[in-house]
Design a protein around this motif. Structure first.
Motif, PDB file in Angstrom:
ATOM      1  N   VAL A 273      28.200  28.144  -6.101  1.00  0.00           N
ATOM      2  CA  VAL A 273      27.499  28.809  -4.993  1.00  0.00           C
ATOM      3  C   VAL A 273      28.442  28.978  -3.799  1.00  0.00           C
ATOM      4  CG1 VAL A 273      25.654  28.541  -3.276  1.00  0.00           C
ATOM      5  CG2 VAL A 273      25.201  28.018  -5.694  1.00  0.00           C
TER       6      VAL A 273
ATOM      7  N   ALA B  37      27.054  32.558 -12.611  1.00  0.00           N
ATOM      8  CA  ALA B  37      25.598  32.539 -12.394  1.00  0.00           C
ATOM      9  C   ALA B  37      25.272  32.668 -10.912  1.00  0.00           C
ATOM     10  CB  ALA B  37      25.003  31.244 -12.961  1.00  0.00           C
ATOM     11  N   ALA B  38      26.040  31.983 -10.069  1.00  0.00           N
ATOM     12  CA  ALA B  38      25.783  32.046  -8.628  1.00  0.00           C
ATOM     13  C   ALA B  38      26.011  33.454  -8.096  1.00  0.00           C
ATOM     14  CB  ALA B  38      26.665  31.039  -7.893  1.00  0.00           C
TER      15      ALA B  38
ATOM     16  N   LYS C  12      25.822  36.274  -9.815  1.00  0.00           N
ATOM     17  CA  LYS C  12      24.747  37.137 -10.323  1.00  0.00           C
ATOM     18  C   LYS C  12      23.474  36.920  -9.507  1.00  0.00           C
ATOM     19  CE  LYS C  12      24.301  40.202 -13.560  1.00  0.00           C
ATOM     20  NZ  LYS C  12      25.299  41.269 -13.765  1.00  0.00           N
ATOM     21  N   GLU C  13      23.201  35.645  -9.223  1.00  0.00           N
ATOM     22  CA  GLU C  13      22.010  35.289  -8.461  1.00  0.00           C
ATOM     23  C   GLU C  13      22.054  35.909  -7.055  1.00  0.00           C
ATOM     24  OE1 GLU C  13      19.713  33.906 -10.066  1.00  0.00           O
ATOM     25  OE2 GLU C  13      18.318  33.409  -8.457  1.00  0.00           O
TER      26      GLU C  13
ATOM     27  N   GLY D 202      25.343  35.226 -16.719  1.00  0.00           N
ATOM     28  CA  GLY D 202      25.550  36.337 -15.791  1.00  0.00           C
ATOM     29  C   GLY D 202      26.761  37.191 -16.046  1.00  0.00           C
TER      30      GLY D 202
ATOM     31  N   LEU E 197      18.368  26.143  -8.045  1.00  0.00           N
ATOM     32  CA  LEU E 197      18.631  27.123  -9.105  1.00  0.00           C
ATOM     33  C   LEU E 197      18.529  26.460 -10.484  1.00  0.00           C
ATOM     34  CD1 LEU E 197      19.370  29.960  -9.974  1.00  0.00           C
ATOM     35  CD2 LEU E 197      21.782  29.455  -9.508  1.00  0.00           C
TER      36      LEU E 197
ATOM     37  N   THR F  16      14.925  26.202 -11.558  1.00  0.00           N
ATOM     38  CA  THR F  16      14.234  27.427 -11.974  1.00  0.00           C
ATOM     39  C   THR F  16      14.392  27.680 -13.466  1.00  0.00           C
ATOM     40  OG1 THR F  16      16.139  28.909 -11.724  1.00  0.00           O
ATOM     41  CG2 THR F  16      14.753  28.559  -9.757  1.00  0.00           C
TER      42      THR F  16
ATOM     43  N   ARG G 150      16.492  29.622 -14.728  1.00  0.00           N
ATOM     44  CA  ARG G 150      16.825  31.037 -14.954  1.00  0.00           C
ATOM     45  C   ARG G 150      18.086  31.213 -15.786  1.00  0.00           C
ATOM     46  NH1 ARG G 150      14.410  32.499 -10.194  1.00  0.00           N
ATOM     47  NH2 ARG G 150      16.183  32.230  -8.810  1.00  0.00           N
ATOM     48  N   TYR G 151      19.000  30.261 -15.710  1.00  0.00           N
ATOM     49  CA  TYR G 151      20.207  30.304 -16.540  1.00  0.00           C
ATOM     50  C   TYR G 151      20.170  29.059 -17.436  1.00  0.00           C
ATOM     51  CZ  TYR G 151      21.445  33.749 -13.056  1.00  0.00           C
ATOM     52  OH  TYR G 151      21.427  34.849 -12.249  1.00  0.00           O
TER      53      TYR G 151
END
Ligand SMILES: [Zn+2]
Ligand SMILES: [Zn+2]
Length: 365
Positions: free
Chosen positions: A168, A197-198, A200-201, A227, A320, A323, A325-326
Motif C-alpha cells: 500500500v 493488489a494495492a 489495482k485497489e 491484480g 483489505l 475483505t 477481495r484478493y
C-alpha cells in the motif's frame, strides 16, 4: 516476579538458531504480554539468518507478529485502544510518540528507537529478551505500536499486514498512484503481489508484474489473481517491449521490490515513462552495473526510496485482507512450528532443493 517461561528461538550467530526458555515478564501499567499465534517471514528473515544482516548480537528474530494480548496494563490498554483477549498485529518499529520525528509520523526515525530498535532485531540481553516473533510469547513495551486484527481473519494470513502494508505504501501512497495509471511491479514475491493488489485497489488501469526464471514461476502464475494484467519472466522476454505491446506505452509508476538484483534498477528506469515515478523499495545489495544516470535526466523521472511502512498503510492492509477481495488466504503457504523454523528459513533463502513457498509462517504454539 514472573508469570512462567516462554519458548523462543535465538539467533546466536549467523546460521545458529538455538531454542531458549526465557522468563515471561510481569507487565506494568504501560506495557503488555502477547501470546504469539503466527509470525510471517520475509527476505529480512533469511538475510538475518545467513548473516547478510547481522548486528553482532544474539536476538529473537521475527518482525511480522500476530497474536492475542494475554495481559496488559491499564495505561497501555488506553493508549493502544485494545484489551486482553484482542488479536493484534505488532508493527516493526517502536514510537515514543513524543519526539519531532514521531509527531511528524516518521517514526522510522524516532529519536528514542529508530532503525536500531526494531522488533525482531533487539538483543536478547536487553530485558525481557522476548523482542521477536520466533517465540510463543512476545513482550510489548510501552512504545510498541499494535493494530487490532479484523474479526475472522486467520492469524497466519493476518501476518501479511506487513508486506501488504508495504504494498500500500510503496505502490500507492509514496508514488501517489491514480486511477487509470499504468503500474509496473518488479519482483513477484509476497511484496510484489501485495504491491500489485494495492495498485489495482487504488484504481490502476494496468498492472504488470515481472519475475526471473524458475524460482519465480509459481509466484508469477498466481499474480493475475492479485491484480496483474500481464506477467513477464525477464529471462525470456524484454519487459519494456512487453509493456509497450500491451499498453502502447510505458509505466506511470514503477515499483521495484526485487531483492539482491542490482540490474533491476536499470530495468525500472527503462520501464518508466517520461516524468514517471520510480519507487525503489528493495535493497540492491550492491552497486548497479551498466547504468547510465542520464536516463533519469532525459526522462525527468521522480525517483523515490521507500523504507518501511506506516500505521495508515498497515490499517489499510488489514482492512483489505479482511475483505477477501484478493486470494491472500490461498497463497501457497507453509506454516511450521518453532522446531521446523530453520528448515523453512533455509528454503526461503533458496538453500534447499525445489522452489520455496510463496509465503512462510512460523506458528510457535
Ligand atoms: Zn519482513
Ligand atoms: Zn520518537
Amino acid at each position: 516476579m514472573s508469570t512462567g517461561s516462554a519458548r523462543a528461538l535465538v539467533l546466536a550467530k549467523p546460521r545458529t538458531l538455538i531454542g531458549y526458555e526465557l522468563t515471561v515478564p510481569e507487565h506494568g501499567d504501560d506495557d503488555a504480554v502477547l501470546r504469539v499465534e503466527a509470525c510471517g517471514l520475509c527476505g529480512t528473515d533469511h538475510e538475518q539468518y545467513t548473516g547478510h544482516l547481522f548486528g553482532g548480537f544474539a536476538f529473537v528474530p521475527g518482525h511480522e507478529t500476530v497474536g492475542v494480548i494475554e495481559a496488559i496494563g491499564g495505561g497501555a490498554a488506553r493508549r493502544w485502544g485494545v484489551m486482553a483477549g484482542d488479536r493484534v498485529a505488532v508493527e516493526v518499529f517502536q514510537s515514543c510518540r513524543e519526539c519531532d520525528a514521531c509527531r511528524a509520523g516518521a517514526y522510522q526515525r524516532c529519536e528514542r528507537h529508530g532503525l536500531g530498535d526494531m522488533y525482531g532485531y533487539i538483543p536478547v540481553d536487553k530485558p525481557p529478551g522476548l523482542w521477536g516473533g520466533y517465540a510463543d510469547t512476545q513482550y510489548l513495551g510501552p512504545d510498541a505500536i499494535v493494530h487490532r486484527v479484523p474479526e475472522g481473519l486467520d492469524p497466519a494470513v493476518a501476518t501479511l499486514f506487513n508486506p501488504l502494508g508495504a504494498g500500500v505504501r510503496w505502490a500507492v501512497t509514496v508514488p501517489q498512484t491514480k486511477p487509470g495509471d499504468i503500474v509496473a511491479v518488479l519482483g513477484p514475491g509476497v511484496r510484489g503481489l501485495s504491491a500489485a493488489a494495492a495498485a489495482k485497489e487504488a484504481g490502476a488501469g494496468f498492472v504488470m508484474v515481472t519475475g526471473r526464471g524458475q524460482r519465480d514461476a509459481e509466484r508469477l502464475s498466481v499474480a493475475p489473481e492479485f491484480g496483474a494484467d500481464l506477467t513477464v519472466d525477464v529471462t525470456g522476454a524484454d519487459p519494456v517491449r512487453a509493456l509497450r505491446d500491451a499498453t502502447g506505452g510505458l509505466a506511470d509508476v514503477v515499483v521495484d521490490v526485487t531483492a539482491k538484483a542490482p540490474e533491476a534498477f536499470a530495468q525500472a528506469i527503462a520501464l518508466a515513462r517520461p516524468a514517471g515515478t520510480v519507487v525503489v523499495a528493495g535493497t540492491r545489495g550492491g552497486p548497479v552495473p551498466e547504468f547510465h544516470a542520464d536516463h533519469i535526466v532525459y526522462k525527468e523521472l521522480r525517483i523515490v526510496g521507500a523504507l518501511g511502512v506506516d500505521s495508515a498503510a498497515y490499517s489499510a492492509a488489514l482492512d483489505l485482507l479482511a475483505t477477501g477481495r484478493y486470494p491472500f488466504a490461498d497463497l501457497p503457504r507453509r506454516v511450521v512450528g518453532l522446531d521446523d523454523a530453520e528448515g523453512l528459513i533455509r528454503s526461503l533463502a533458496g538453500e534447499t532443493s525445489g522452489p520455496p513457498p510463496v509465503h512462510g509462517v512460523i506458528a510457535p504454539r
